[in-house]
Design an enzyme around this catalytic site. Structure first.
Site, PDB file in Angstrom:
ATOM      1  N   HIS A  31       0.873  -1.183   0.000  1.00 49.75           N
ATOM      2  CA  HIS A  31       0.000   0.000   0.000  1.00 49.75           C
ATOM      3  C   HIS A  31       0.910   1.234   0.000  1.00 49.75           C
ATOM      4  O   HIS A  31       1.753   1.380  -0.866  1.00 49.75           O
ATOM      5  CB  HIS A  31      -0.913  -0.123   1.224  1.00 49.75           C
ATOM      6  CG  HIS A  31      -2.067   0.827   1.283  1.00 49.75           C
ATOM      7  ND1 HIS A  31      -2.413   1.674   0.275  1.00 49.75           N
ATOM      8  CD2 HIS A  31      -2.975   1.074   2.284  1.00 49.75           C
ATOM      9  CE1 HIS A  31      -3.482   2.384   0.631  1.00 49.75           C
ATOM     10  NE2 HIS A  31      -3.831   2.040   1.849  1.00 49.75           N
ATOM     11  N   HIS A  62      -2.220  -2.327  -9.748  1.00 51.60           N
ATOM     12  CA  HIS A  62      -3.223  -1.757  -8.842  1.00 51.60           C
ATOM     13  C   HIS A  62      -4.459  -2.632  -8.880  1.00 51.60           C
ATOM     14  O   HIS A  62      -4.808  -3.164  -9.940  1.00 51.60           O
ATOM     15  CB  HIS A  62      -3.581  -0.327  -9.275  1.00 51.60           C
ATOM     16  CG  HIS A  62      -4.182   0.474  -8.180  1.00 51.60           C
ATOM     17  ND1 HIS A  62      -5.512   0.398  -7.865  1.00 51.60           N
ATOM     18  CD2 HIS A  62      -3.622   1.333  -7.307  1.00 51.60           C
ATOM     19  CE1 HIS A  62      -5.740   1.209  -6.836  1.00 51.60           C
ATOM     20  NE2 HIS A  62      -4.622   1.784  -6.473  1.00 51.60           N
ATOM     21  N   ASP A  93       2.799   5.486  -6.660  1.00 46.33           N
ATOM     22  CA  ASP A  93       4.053   5.378  -5.910  1.00 46.33           C
ATOM     23  C   ASP A  93       5.287   5.268  -6.797  1.00 46.33           C
ATOM     24  O   ASP A  93       6.407   5.339  -6.300  1.00 46.33           O
ATOM     25  CB  ASP A  93       3.998   4.146  -4.980  1.00 46.33           C
ATOM     26  CG  ASP A  93       3.018   4.362  -3.857  1.00 46.33           C
ATOM     27  OD1 ASP A  93       3.003   5.472  -3.315  1.00 46.33           O
ATOM     28  OD2 ASP A  93       2.267   3.429  -3.535  1.00 46.33           O
TER      29      ASP A  93
END
Ligand code: CMC
Length: 441
Positions: free
Chosen positions: A281, A320, A376
């Site tokens: 995460h 994702h 990210d």
């Protein structure tokens, strides 16, 4: 329960907006209402083989296909790569608003006008200081404690300073907690960093914007007033916007789940932040930089990709649960990186990241699985260029995400259909058995 049962498949007239299920064990037919493209899992409970049967449940590990709530906050179309907060495209919010405006939008449902924004900003500014005992608490951590561990613990500790926060049914108390949490998270984050480098804590400077004040608390040394580069402060503000909410992700689900026990919001948010810390995460941004360090140079990329495809690790910052297309946040961050690098100089790891992306997006393994860069993948390069140490990256994510956690928590509290979160299980363990005495085992 608005559903009908017939004994023979095909009997009766089916209503529109219903789902007909035939139980082949009994031959019974069930007609379940469809609302918003869903059926209620509890409606399945009437499907029984006999009156003693508990009734049918759904089995959905990791909530792959279960809506746990109705929400008005964030919309994602993962196939098209669309992200909107309260209907507004993320691209427009990042370009036209400040993080505080977006936090207001997410929590209250509409963008603030000028007067509302001034009041909101004043309320946030007013609460940036933390109790002096928090400093002592922070001092108790070892010098190399991970800042995310310090952050999670001090967020939880805040609940002991504000015991009235448990009276969140009172809208004024709830509003005070929301102001406090949004305003104090940068202070806690900066204190964690200063502790780790053995530097004195810097108190908030309330003349500065939300992001600029955070940079001041992080990096001020001997100057009378720390004035961060406005391009860097703006870039950080945009990063907070991009991280503000992302509907029912792991940490939002934790916030709602913990909050559903009606614990105080500080404790619930500590749990949400802990969920964010994990490498799958919000901890992924940290892992991306470590991965780029391990790869080291562009010529090592093919061997690294091969290892990933052989199951020897993941390409961090890729993939994702919801996006099966380019994460729109990653596109914005990629453009933002150019502005930041003009000020800071280019992060040399950018070239490795760009090449990694180029190769991965042409590789069958990633194409077939629809694995694209997520938020990210590039954010860490900017953070690093701005001089944030790698282990602060998930903390930066948590600062932005605080408004989203609070919005999700509040929506859960005000939703009359919500109750304490309590999933079911499929029990496959032993039936009853006798406990043998120790000497017989
Ligand atoms: N590298 C290599 N293979 C991957 C990756 C990756 N980053 N992500 C998924 N896969 C493969 C996975 O092995 C599986 O392959 P197979 O079908 O052969 O078993 C397939 O793609 C589907 O993946 P999954 O694990 O079933 O997908 P998921 O929805 O359960 O996981 C994820 C989503 C984000 C946890 C995963 O993509 C991942 O671990 N990515 C790396 C960590 C990361 O970047 N996390 C940040 C997410 S965005 C920030 C946020 O949390 O909001």
């Amino acid at each position: 329960m608005d559903s009908t049962t017939n004994s023979k498949a095909g009997a009766g007239v089916t209503k529109p907006n219903t789902l007909t299920i035939t139980d082949n064990r009994t031959g019974k037919l069930y007609e379940l209402p469809i609302e918003n493209g869903t059926i209620k899992a509890i409606d399945l409970r009437q499907i029984k083989t006999d009156p003693e049967d508990f009734g049918m449940m759904t089995y959905d590990p990791a909530f792959m296909n279960t809506a746990s709530c109705k929400s008005n906050i964030t919309f994602i179309d993962g196939d098209k790569g669309i992200l909107r907060y309260r209907g507004y495209p993320i691209e427009q919010l990042a370009e036209r608003c400040s993080y505080l405006e977006v936090a207001y939008l997410i929590i209250k449902g509409e963008l603030p006008n000028k007067v509302q924004l001034e009041e909101w900003a004043r309320n946030i500014t007013y609460h940036t200081y933390v109790h002096e005992n928090i400093k002592k608490f922070m001092d108790g951590f070892h010098h190399d404690a991970h800042p995310m561990g310090m952050f999670v613990s001090t967020v939880a500790a805040l609940s002991t300073f504000y015991p009235s926060a448990k009276h969140f049914d009172n809208p004024e108390e709830r509003a005070a907690t929301i102001h406090r949490l949004i305003s104090k998270v940068p202070t806690l984050a900066a204190f964690a960093y200063r502790h780790s480098i053995g530097m004195p804590f810097v108190y908030p400077d309330n003349d500065l914007s939300y992001a600029a004040n955070f940079l001041s608390m992080m990096f001020k040394v001997a100057e009378v007033k720390y004035e961060p580069n406005p391009i860097l402060a703006k870039a950080l503000d945009v990063l907070f916007i991009l991280h503000a909410d992302h509907e029912q992700n792991c940490s939002a689900n934790a916030m709602r789940g913990i909050g559903s026990s009606r614990v105080d919001p500080y404790s619930a948010m500590a749990g949400a932040a802990a969920a964010l810390y994990g490498p799958l995460h919000g901890g992924a941004n940290e892992e991306v930089l470590r991965m780029l360090d391990v790869i080291g140079s562009k010529d090592k990329i093919p061997a690294f990709i091969k290892d990933v495809k052989d199951g020897k690790g993941k390409l961090m910052g890729f993939g994702h649960r919801i996006y099966k297309n380019y994460d729109p946040r990653a596109s914005i961050i990629k453009k933002l990186a150019d502005q930041v690098f003009e000020v800071t100089g280019r992060n040399p790891k950018l070239d490795i990241a760009l090449e990694l992306e180029r190769i991965a997006l042409q590789d069958d393994y990633f194409v077939k699985r629809k694995l694209y860069p997520n938020v990210d993948f590039y954010s860490g390069l900017i953070y690093q260029a701005m001089k944030f140490p790698v282990d602060m990256f998930p903390v930066l994510f948590a600062i932005g995400r605080t408004s989203g956690w609070l919005a999700q928590w509040q929506e859960m509290l005000l939703d009359p259909e919500q109750k304490i979160a309590r999933p079911r299980q499929v029990f496959l363990g032993h039936g009853q058995r006798e406990v043998p005495m120790l000497s017989k085992r």
